[in-house]
Design an enzyme around this catalytic site. Structure first.
Site, PDB file in Angstrom:
ATOM      1  N   GLY A 213       8.892   5.108   1.921  1.00 45.53           N
ATOM      2  CA  GLY A 213       9.055   4.993   0.492  1.00 45.53           C
ATOM      3  C   GLY A 213       7.792   5.019  -0.280  1.00 45.53           C
ATOM      4  O   GLY A 213       6.720   4.985   0.137  1.00 45.53           O
ATOM      5  N   ASN A 214       7.925   4.693  -1.678  1.00 49.75           N
ATOM      6  CA  ASN A 214       6.938   4.687  -2.452  1.00 49.75           C
ATOM      7  C   ASN A 214       7.370   3.834  -3.471  1.00 49.75           C
ATOM      8  O   ASN A 214       8.429   3.241  -3.887  1.00 49.75           O
ATOM      9  CB  ASN A 214       6.344   5.742  -3.085  1.00 49.75           C
ATOM     10  CG  ASN A 214       7.329   6.907  -3.750  1.00 49.75           C
ATOM     11  OD1 ASN A 214       7.823   6.306  -4.820  1.00 49.75           O
ATOM     12  ND2 ASN A 214       7.869   7.865  -2.986  1.00 49.75           N
ATOM     13  N   HIS A 215       6.195   3.346  -4.527  1.00 55.86           N
ATOM     14  CA  HIS A 215       6.747   2.476  -5.594  1.00 55.86           C
ATOM     15  C   HIS A 215       7.306   2.904  -6.943  1.00 55.86           C
ATOM     16  O   HIS A 215       7.221   2.083  -7.688  1.00 55.86           O
ATOM     17  CB  HIS A 215       5.278   1.765  -6.032  1.00 55.86           C
ATOM     18  CG  HIS A 215       4.856   0.741  -5.097  1.00 55.86           C
ATOM     19  ND1 HIS A 215       5.405  -0.399  -4.526  1.00 55.86           N
ATOM     20  CD2 HIS A 215       3.502   0.727  -4.183  1.00 55.86           C
ATOM     21  CE1 HIS A 215       4.736  -1.030  -3.483  1.00 55.86           C
ATOM     22  NE2 HIS A 215       3.631  -0.138  -3.250  1.00 55.86           N
TER      23      HIS A 215
END
Ligand code: C5P
Length: 413
Positions: A213-215
């Site tokens: 995933g990512n932020h």
């Protein structure tokens, strides 16, 4: 400021919940006029509605006492219909005026908010979904039903959200509750435009419990969605893993998890939109073959090697599509010095083919989460055509100013 709210009540079991809705809106200091459909009176009677609202209650246009639908519609600041049955939605879609409620809706020019409630099978039926889509395109705001126990004893999607929640959303449409800043000079420059915004970050499964995933929190996309709705657009937000409490009211939410889900959702919605803003952080790579069962640690084996493959580039695909929207906006989150960020952005602008690329520096407390944002605007050739900084609402407003100008220029052609 006291507003006048028409509460329409459809003939469903959830009609009793509308009593709390009327009470909450009255408690907030507004005048309520209840208009049940004739079928709704099978569930809750006239006396209850009159006692709660302090106003006469009619269901038909020709009833004794004479209910002037045009007058009611003209005085209304908001119409909120809860529950909205499948039948009522079908009649609204067809523009029918065979009771006081549908006649008032037809005559009104104020915002209309509906909370559909019905059995899952009825909600999922293509006829209901189609009616819902058409009503949303016409600017009706829809509060989607939630999953839960249904009156039939079944469980599934179709339950009306709690009336306190509907009241909270309804009050946000009234001028007295103008909590969302309206930064544009022209309050309705996007009226009639259908805008699709992707926001959040995709999750790409490694196994049933882990993902890449990512932020991205989704806040910038949400700010654009809120601002677009305020400027008159009909908004669909394709939401990738955004915390529920952040999601805006008054826009249609389509939840997705992965890049593949997002591509499917965007492709399906494409024929019905004029503007697409791809604010989501979409994973560029995903595990080639996600494990069906949780990957196990063991002393003997090495660390697992996860083979990745490219995800489809949704934005570049949209730019080449025969159904390319009139205005296509991409985002580029980049790290590095200002020069590096701009150089990466320029290369991306030329490669992606969007009308506008919003380039923003991220990392080290910038870009992600509840922080201010600063962005550069690049045109299709990679030329820097402007910049904006400030809160995510300020930046959203500046982006929509550019979108509005692009849409206006395509109309002139
Ligand atoms: O290539 P990059 O991920 O930096 O591009 C960012 C822009 O492209 C964003 O607008 C993002 O939503 C979009 N994108 C996409 N599909 C991908 C990757 C990014 O649409 N697979």
């Amino acid at each position: 400021m006291t507003a006048t709210v028409v509460v329409g009540v459809g003939g469903g079991v959830a009609a009793f919940k509308a009593a709390t809705l009327v009470r909450e809106i009255t408690r907030a200091g507004h005048q309520v006029r209840v208009i049940p459909t004739p079928a709704a009176l099978e569930f809750v009677g006239t006396a209850t509605w009159e006692a709660l609202s302090g106003a006469p209650v009619y269901t038909g246009v020709f009833e004794a006492g004479g209910a002037d639908h045009v007058e009611i519609a003209r005085n209304a600041d908001l119409i909120v219909i809860a529950p909205a049955t499948a039948d009522l939605m079908a009649r609204m879609r067809a523009g029918m005026a065979n009771d006081l409620l549908t006649t008032t809706v037809l005559a009104a020019r104020c915002p209309v908010l509906i909370a559909p409630a019905m059995h899952t099978a009825m909600w999922e039926h293509p006829a209901t979904q189609d009616n819902c889509q058409v009503l949303a395109e016409r600017g009706v705001h829809i509060i989607d039903p939630i999953e839960g126990a249904l009156s039939s004893g079944d469980s599934g999607k179709g339950r009306m959200p709690e009336p306190e929640e509907i009241a909270r959303i309804a009050l946000s449409y009234l001028p007295s509750d103008a909590t969302i800043p309206m930064p544009s000079e022209d309050h309705s420059d996007l009226a009639g435009q259908r805008i699709l915004i992707t926001a959040g970050g995709t999750h790409e499964a490694i196994d049933p419990v882990r993902f890449i995933g990512n932020h991205s929190s989704g806040r910038q996309g949400i700010a654009i969605a809120r601002c677009a709705a305020r400027r008159g657009a009909s908004v669909t937000l394709v939401s990738a893993n955004i915390e529920a409490s952040l999601l805006p009211d008054g826009v249609r939410i389509v939840p997705v998890v992965s890049a593949a889900d997002m591509e499917a959702a965007v492709t399906a919605l494409l024929p019905e939109v004029d503007i697409v803003v791809m604010a989501a952080a979409v994973a560029d790579y995903r595990p080639l073959a996600p494990a069906q069962m949780k990957l196990k640690k063991s002393e003997e084996t090495d660390v697992p090697q996860i083979l990745l493959e490219r995800t489809p580039d949704i934005l570049a695909g949209l730019a080449r599509s025969p159904q390319r929207p009139a205005c296509l906006v991409g985002f580029a989150a980049e790290t590095g010095t200002r020069e590096q960020v701009l150089a990466f952005g320029q290369e991306k602008a030329r490669r992606k083919g969007a009308d506008l690329l919003v380039v923003n520096p991220v990392g080290q407390g910038r870009g992600f989460g509840d922080v201010p944002n600063d962005v550069h605007f690049l045109d299709r050739d990679g030329q820097v055509v402007g910049s904006a900084s400030g809160s995510k609402d300020d930046v959203a407003c500046a982006i929509l100013d550019r979108v509005s100008a692009i849409v206006a220029s395509t109309m002139e052609r």
